[in-house]
Scaffold this active site. Structure first.
Site, PDB file in Angstrom:
ATOM      1  N   HIS A 181      39.549  28.956   3.250  1.00  0.00           N
ATOM      2  CA  HIS A 181      40.561  28.097   3.710  1.00  0.00           C
ATOM      3  C   HIS A 181      41.816  28.710   2.410  1.00  0.00           C
ATOM      4  O   HIS A 181      41.485  29.612   1.421  1.00  0.00           O
ATOM      5  CB  HIS A 181      40.949  26.713   3.097  1.00  0.00           C
ATOM      6  CG  HIS A 181      40.023  25.945   4.208  1.00  0.00           C
ATOM      7  ND1 HIS A 181      40.227  24.740   3.344  1.00  0.00           N
ATOM      8  CD2 HIS A 181      39.655  25.061   4.941  1.00  0.00           C
ATOM      9  CE1 HIS A 181      39.056  23.550   4.432  1.00  0.00           C
ATOM     10  NE2 HIS A 181      40.006  24.544   5.656  1.00  0.00           N
ATOM     11  N   CYS A 281      44.142  20.781  -2.488  1.00  0.00           N
ATOM     12  CA  CYS A 281      43.188  20.238  -1.700  1.00  0.00           C
ATOM     13  C   CYS A 281      43.715  19.238  -1.504  1.00  0.00           C
ATOM     14  O   CYS A 281      42.668  18.132  -0.357  1.00  0.00           O
ATOM     15  CB  CYS A 281      41.845  20.566  -1.648  1.00  0.00           C
ATOM     16  SG  CYS A 281      41.103  22.633  -1.947  1.00  0.00           S
TER      17      CYS A 281
END
Ligand SMILES: CN(C)C(=N)NCCC[C@H](N)C(=O)O
Length: 331
Positions: A181, A281
């Protein structure tokens, strides 16, 4: 060593978080996950609470989405969607294990807590929210290569009306599966709205040569982060323009942040790390239509600057008594 003359200022933020009530590592969809290594859920909950407290102690608003059984990765709220200019688009996940999270976050955008945000529904294309989409001023940095697809980028641009909002989407290709990511490989630190200096940090080796070139051109003064700090997911940070909330395992990167005028706030998220995520996150930023931090210069004025500084100072005063289990370095 790059010293800074820029004055860093905290601006109040609105975050969405999901407690790790059902957090576990029962499948492996990234190289960090090892289902044979046990997870201590009680410890994960305490670490998550410390992160939430750290935000609130510094004046940020935190909303909480109800966790759902059977969705162990739902704690990674950043992946639930993207909210820019009051428009909220829920994610569509790459792996079936996480598929039900998109509708769960979309439902939250329809609750009274999300009043004021325009609920756009789920993305049709693969799009893993702020895991791959990081806003800095009028740029939306958009990761691809492992999760969010170019078609996902195009859908985001259209449905969030980025052009109408004057926001440019900048695609960046990721090439190392450990940094699957964008928010594992790049930190947004300061959009320059108040300080006048735009700052990002990134781990160059996580990006394709073309993406590295783009980053060099766009951010010539970026902090370059080495393999050691990247490997503890040190780049997975949340910044309010002054405080940078990051893993307490980050070393040289935390020092570099201080040299650039930021205040690193170290957080122990060792349990949540086992799923392949860290501070960022766990945190989805909700940006309302009229008060995005990057809109602040449009409002300009000493009064506004004083207000945000005062808010940071007050929050810091509160921190002294209200923020356990974090490490704050002073400037
Ligand atoms: C910092 N990162 C990568 C995030 N934004 N999210 C973490 C997602 C972890 C999850 N097990 C997965 O592999 O999808």
């Amino acid at each position: 060593m790059t010293q800074t003359t820029a004055q860093r200022t905290a601006t109040p933020r609105h975050y969405l978080m999901c407690p790790p009530t059902y957090f576990d590592v029962v499948y492996a969809i990234n190289p960090w996950m090892d289902p044979s290594s046990p997870v201590d859920t009680t410890k994960a909950l305490a670490q998550w609470e410390a992160l939430r407290t750290a935000y609130e102690a510094r004046g940020h608003k935190v909303d909480v989405i109800e966790p759902e059984p059977g969705l162990p990765d739902m704690v990674y709220a950043a992946n639930g969607g993207i909210v820019v200019g009051g428009r909220a688009l829920a994610a569509r996940f790459t792996y079936p294990e996480r598929a039900a999270e998109g509708p769960a976050y979309d439902r939250w955008f329809g609750t009274p807590a999300a009043e004021g945000y325009r609920r756009l529904g789920e993305s049709v294309e693969i799009m893993e929210g702020e895991g791959d989409l990081l806003l800095i001023g009028k740029l939306l940095l958009a990761g691809t290569g492992f999760r969010t697809t170019p078609a996902g980028h195009a859908e985001v641009a259209e449905r969030l009306e980025l052009a109408e909002q004057g926001i440019e989407l900048v695609p960046l290709e990721l090439v190392d599966p450990r940094y699957y990511h964008l928010d594992t490989a790049l930190s947004v630190l300061d959009d320059g709205a108040v300080s006048g200096e735009v700052v990002v940090a990134y781990h160059p080796e996580a990006f394709s040569p073309a993406a590295q070139e783009t980053l060099r051109e766009r951010f010539p003064d970026a902090i370059l982060v080495g393999a050691e700090d990247a490997a503890v997911l040190g780049l997975n940070v949340v910044s309010d323009g002054l405080h940078v909330f990051l893993s307490d395992r980050a070393g040289a990167y935390a020092e570099a942040l201080k040299e650039r005028g930021f205040v690193p706030v170290g957080i122990d998220l060792s349990e949540i790390f086992k799923g392949g995520g860290s501070v960022k996150c766990c945190t989805l930023e909700l940006r309302p239509e009229t008060t995005t931090p990057s809109a602040l210069p449009a409002l300009t004025g000493t009064a506004l600057a004083s207000a945000v500084v005062a808010s940071a100072v007050l929050a810091d005063a509160a921190t002294a008594t209200a923020a356990p289990a974090t490490t704050e370095e002073t400037r």
